[in-house]
Design a protein around this motif. Sequence first.
Motif, PDB file in Angstrom:
ATOM      1  N   GLY A  71       0.798  -1.216   0.000  1.00  0.00           N
ATOM      2  CA  GLY A  71       0.000   0.000   0.000  1.00  0.00           C
ATOM      3  C   GLY A  71       0.831   1.267   0.000  1.00  0.00           C
ATOM      4  N   GLY A  72       2.154   1.114   0.160  1.00  0.00           N
ATOM      5  CA  GLY A  72       3.043   2.262   0.072  1.00  0.00           C
ATOM      6  C   GLY A  72       3.290   2.656  -1.373  1.00  0.00           C
ATOM      7  N   MET A  73       4.151   3.641  -1.574  1.00  0.00           N
ATOM      8  CA  MET A  73       4.443   4.076  -2.948  1.00  0.00           C
ATOM      9  C   MET A  73       5.852   4.637  -3.029  1.00  0.00           C
ATOM     10  SD  MET A  73       2.363   7.694  -3.398  1.00  0.00           S
ATOM     11  CE  MET A  73       2.831   9.146  -2.445  1.00  0.00           C
ATOM     12  N   ILE A  74       6.403   4.553  -4.231  1.00  0.00           N
ATOM     13  CA  ILE A  74       7.675   5.182  -4.550  1.00  0.00           C
ATOM     14  C   ILE A  74       7.404   6.240  -5.611  1.00  0.00           C
ATOM     15  CG2 ILE A  74       9.957   4.868  -5.567  1.00  0.00           C
ATOM     16  CD1 ILE A  74       9.989   2.042  -4.399  1.00  0.00           C
ATOM     17  N   VAL A  75       7.820   7.469  -5.317  1.00  0.00           N
ATOM     18  CA  VAL A  75       7.678   8.571  -6.269  1.00  0.00           C
ATOM     19  C   VAL A  75       9.066   8.902  -6.803  1.00  0.00           C
ATOM     20  CG1 VAL A  75       6.979  10.971  -6.610  1.00  0.00           C
ATOM     21  CG2 VAL A  75       5.676   9.502  -5.058  1.00  0.00           C
ATOM     22  N   CYS A  76       9.232   8.808  -8.128  1.00  0.00           N
ATOM     23  CA  CYS A  76      10.488   9.187  -8.780  1.00  0.00           C
ATOM     24  C   CYS A  76      10.240  10.366  -9.718  1.00  0.00           C
ATOM     25  CB  CYS A  76      11.073   8.028  -9.576  1.00  0.00           C
ATOM     26  SG  CYS A  76      11.900   6.806  -8.559  1.00  0.00           S
ATOM     27  N   THR A  77      11.163  11.307  -9.695  1.00  0.00           N
ATOM     28  CA  THR A  77      11.051  12.467 -10.578  1.00  0.00           C
ATOM     29  C   THR A  77      12.356  12.666 -11.331  1.00  0.00           C
ATOM     30  OG1 THR A  77      11.803  13.980  -8.844  1.00  0.00           O
ATOM     31  CG2 THR A  77       9.420  13.635  -9.043  1.00  0.00           C
ATOM     32  N   ALA A  78      12.250  13.146 -12.554  1.00  0.00           N
ATOM     33  CA  ALA A  78      13.405  13.554 -13.346  1.00  0.00           C
ATOM     34  C   ALA A  78      13.154  14.992 -13.787  1.00  0.00           C
ATOM     35  CB  ALA A  78      13.595  12.649 -14.558  1.00  0.00           C
ATOM     36  N   ILE A  79      14.000  15.912 -13.322  1.00  0.00           N
ATOM     37  CA  ILE A  79      13.825  17.341 -13.568  1.00  0.00           C
ATOM     38  C   ILE A  79      15.059  17.852 -14.305  1.00  0.00           C
ATOM     39  CG2 ILE A  79      13.422  19.599 -12.512  1.00  0.00           C
ATOM     40  CD1 ILE A  79      12.269  18.110 -10.081  1.00  0.00           C
ATOM     41  N   ASN A  80      14.846  18.482 -15.440  1.00  0.00           N
ATOM     42  CA  ASN A  80      15.954  18.905 -16.287  1.00  0.00           C
ATOM     43  C   ASN A  80      16.829  19.934 -15.586  1.00  0.00           C
ATOM     44  OD1 ASN A  80      17.329  20.533 -18.466  1.00  0.00           O
ATOM     45  ND2 ASN A  80      16.431  18.884 -19.676  1.00  0.00           N
ATOM     46  N   HIS A  81      18.134  19.632 -15.525  1.00  0.00           N
ATOM     47  CA  HIS A  81      19.065  20.495 -14.799  1.00  0.00           C
ATOM     48  C   HIS A  81      19.275  21.829 -15.500  1.00  0.00           C
ATOM     49  CE1 HIS A  81      21.942  21.570 -11.857  1.00  0.00           C
ATOM     50  NE2 HIS A  81      22.524  20.404 -11.675  1.00  0.00           N
ATOM     51  N   CYS A  82      19.040  21.909 -16.791  1.00  0.00           N
ATOM     52  CA  CYS A  82      19.205  23.183 -17.499  1.00  0.00           C
ATOM     53  C   CYS A  82      18.150  24.202 -17.075  1.00  0.00           C
ATOM     54  CB  CYS A  82      19.131  22.971 -19.014  1.00  0.00           C
ATOM     55  SG  CYS A  82      20.487  22.003 -19.683  1.00  0.00           S
ATOM     56  N   ILE A  83      17.030  23.731 -16.558  1.00  0.00           N
ATOM     57  CA  ILE A  83      15.950  24.634 -16.161  1.00  0.00           C
ATOM     58  C   ILE A  83      16.118  25.097 -14.724  1.00  0.00           C
ATOM     59  CG2 ILE A  83      13.442  24.735 -15.749  1.00  0.00           C
ATOM     60  CD1 ILE A  83      13.044  23.167 -18.280  1.00  0.00           C
ATOM     61  N   CYS A  84      16.675  24.270 -13.870  1.00  0.00           N
ATOM     62  CA  CYS A  84      16.850  24.673 -12.473  1.00  0.00           C
ATOM     63  C   CYS A  84      17.956  23.862 -11.813  1.00  0.00           C
ATOM     64  CB  CYS A  84      15.543  24.520 -11.696  1.00  0.00           C
ATOM     65  SG  CYS A  84      14.912  22.822 -11.645  1.00  0.00           S
ATOM     66  N   ASP A  85      18.415  24.370 -10.661  1.00  0.00           N
ATOM     67  CA  ASP A  85      19.440  23.682  -9.885  1.00  0.00           C
ATOM     68  C   ASP A  85      18.792  22.933  -8.724  1.00  0.00           C
ATOM     69  OD1 ASP A  85      18.716  25.755  -8.208  1.00  0.00           O
ATOM     70  OD2 ASP A  85      20.615  26.837  -8.374  1.00  0.00           O
ATOM     71  N   GLY A  86      19.597  22.463  -7.768  1.00  0.00           N
ATOM     72  CA  GLY A  86      19.052  21.709  -6.646  1.00  0.00           C
ATOM     73  C   GLY A  86      18.065  22.514  -5.826  1.00  0.00           C
ATOM     74  N   ILE A  87      18.360  23.802  -5.611  1.00  0.00           N
ATOM     75  CA  ILE A  87      17.426  24.664  -4.883  1.00  0.00           C
ATOM     76  C   ILE A  87      16.106  24.754  -5.634  1.00  0.00           C
ATOM     77  CG2 ILE A  87      16.997  27.066  -4.201  1.00  0.00           C
ATOM     78  CD1 ILE A  87      19.972  27.248  -3.510  1.00  0.00           C
ATOM     79  N   GLY A  88      16.180  24.863  -6.955  1.00  0.00           N
ATOM     80  CA  GLY A  88      14.964  24.948  -7.767  1.00  0.00           C
ATOM     81  C   GLY A  88      14.166  23.665  -7.768  1.00  0.00           C
ATOM     82  N   THR A  89      14.857  22.519  -7.799  1.00  0.00           N
ATOM     83  CA  THR A  89      14.119  21.252  -7.766  1.00  0.00           C
ATOM     84  C   THR A  89      13.378  21.104  -6.450  1.00  0.00           C
ATOM     85  OG1 THR A  89      16.058  20.039  -6.953  1.00  0.00           O
ATOM     86  CG2 THR A  89      15.710  20.063  -9.335  1.00  0.00           C
ATOM     87  N   SER A  90      14.046  21.468  -5.347  1.00  0.00           N
ATOM     88  CA  SER A  90      13.401  21.391  -4.042  1.00  0.00           C
ATOM     89  C   SER A  90      12.214  22.350  -3.961  1.00  0.00           C
ATOM     90  CB  SER A  90      14.415  21.711  -2.941  1.00  0.00           C
ATOM     91  OG  SER A  90      13.820  21.628  -1.662  1.00  0.00           O
ATOM     92  N   GLN A  91      12.402  23.540  -4.488  1.00  0.00           N
ATOM     93  CA  GLN A  91      11.321  24.534  -4.487  1.00  0.00           C
ATOM     94  C   GLN A  91      10.107  24.018  -5.249  1.00  0.00           C
ATOM     95  OE1 GLN A  91      12.597  28.611  -5.429  1.00  0.00           O
ATOM     96  NE2 GLN A  91      10.705  28.875  -6.600  1.00  0.00           N
ATOM     97  N   PHE A  92      10.350  23.406  -6.421  1.00  0.00           N
ATOM     98  CA  PHE A  92       9.242  22.867  -7.217  1.00  0.00           C
ATOM     99  C   PHE A  92       8.550  21.709  -6.499  1.00  0.00           C
ATOM    100  CE2 PHE A  92       7.964  19.346  -9.947  1.00  0.00           C
ATOM    101  CZ  PHE A  92       6.848  19.917 -10.555  1.00  0.00           C
ATOM    102  N   LEU A  93       9.327  20.764  -5.978  1.00  0.00           N
ATOM    103  CA  LEU A  93       8.735  19.600  -5.324  1.00  0.00           C
ATOM    104  C   LEU A  93       7.895  20.003  -4.116  1.00  0.00           C
ATOM    105  CD1 LEU A  93      11.731  17.115  -5.560  1.00  0.00           C
ATOM    106  CD2 LEU A  93       9.562  16.958  -6.799  1.00  0.00           C
ATOM    107  N   HIS A  94       8.381  20.971  -3.349  1.00  0.00           N
ATOM    108  CA  HIS A  94       7.603  21.434  -2.197  1.00  0.00           C
ATOM    109  C   HIS A  94       6.353  22.198  -2.641  1.00  0.00           C
ATOM    110  CE1 HIS A  94       9.924  20.181   1.313  1.00  0.00           C
ATOM    111  NE2 HIS A  94      11.009  20.341   0.571  1.00  0.00           N
TER     112      HIS A  94
END
Length: 467
Positions: free
Chosen positions: A152-175
């Motif tokens: 009943g659990g789940m695994i969420v995987c995301t692939a976010i293009n690095h040219c559009i944002c950096d680690g701070i941006g990926t975290s900002q989007f995910l939140h």
Amino acid sequence: MTLKSAELPDCNLYPNQPIIVEPNAPTPKHTLYLTNLDDQKFLRFSIKYLYLYQKSVTVSSDTLKRALSRVLVDYYPLAGRLRAADDQKLEVDCNAQGALFVEAFMDITADDFLQFSLKPNRSWRKLLYRVDALTFLDVPPLIVQVTNLRCGGMIVCTAINHCICDGIGTSQFLHAWAHHTAKENLDLPIAPLHSRHVLKPRNPPQMTLPHPQFTKHVPSPKDPSSHVDIFNFLQSQPLRPASFIFSPAHLLRLKRQCVPSLKCTTFEALASHTWRSWIRSLDLSPSLTVKLLFSVNVRKKLIPEIPQGYYGNGFVLGCALSTVKDLVSANLHHGVKSVQIAKSALDDGYVRSMIDLLEDKTLKTDLSMSLVISQWAKLGLEDLDFGKGKPLHMGPLASDVYCLFLPVIGDVNAVRVLVSVPESVLEKFEYYMNECLDYKEENNGDHNGNGNGNGNGYGIHRENNNG
């Protein structure tokens, strides 16, 4: 049945998968300029995250899709498509084409996955849909796969293009995505700012400082450096992941190796220790010059400061330099000082000079004698809560020769180090990394191990862009 090995079974995609999730309201239609920091060839890949949630905190795929559709209104470049402009430069066609969303099932439990979660393996790639694309530009900037588990659990995987944002941006989007999942009708706490002209190069360019992070150099047969290339060595070797958890006590021990003569941050101490251990394990010639490349957020280092919410790559690579002999023949003091010198150079003038330098599209990030460290431990990635609770595990989908500093679930002050090294040096690397975890206070943890080897060639490699 219980998972017997780290090898995951196949994923079963649900019918009519994958689907496209489009923004649920009109978005600006224009071409988005990418800065020289955004479209470096070094960043032409997707940042791939993996989150594991237990049954009690999962949310439905329909809820996740609805929230994703909503958040793509604010983060509309992720619903666009990359394309090549003139002079090998990339841009984003903001066309609301949408993100790729996949739903699947895997016959394992969350506990099964947790058994082997410290060291990713190739079978984890089943947890993220692979687009059959001819080039990097044909892959959507955002891909999401939600894999439901037997428990009943789940695994969420995301692939976010690095040219559009950096680690701070990926975290900002995910939140932001999690925010809209949990609080559908509330505005985002941070609105993304997509204009990137604050980081445009100057006209004419003014390259006023040296930038050893980059190279156009092609070694000649008479050049001694042509005989050693870590990049080529690692490309030719079977790699295995190495993972280490450093508790606050372990990190304090590392820092104490430098006091009272030198005060340092946790990052400086751990980065220097990892760099030193990596170089020692490779058994390089003492006279070689080696580099440590590490990501540094420069949003507050520029004049004026980059506005809050800036949604692009706001980091540069700091570059610490040392000879092998100086790095490995003493304790951490030399490596820490080298990192501090590299960090102190990263002011407004240095960053502007680097942006101007990157107008030259023939430049490459110099990986030939470098360890690259990316800091994920202080981005809040481990706190991703879709409204019912935080993940059991957060980390990358794969391990490669880029070293990651990762958060540790349940201990905000601990750091996990993950990097893949050749099988032939794994045991030595683990020994050197673990020295500081076991040493006694009175001996300062200094086992010299000078590593004066025969100068064999070594090198760096990164995983395929499509994961």
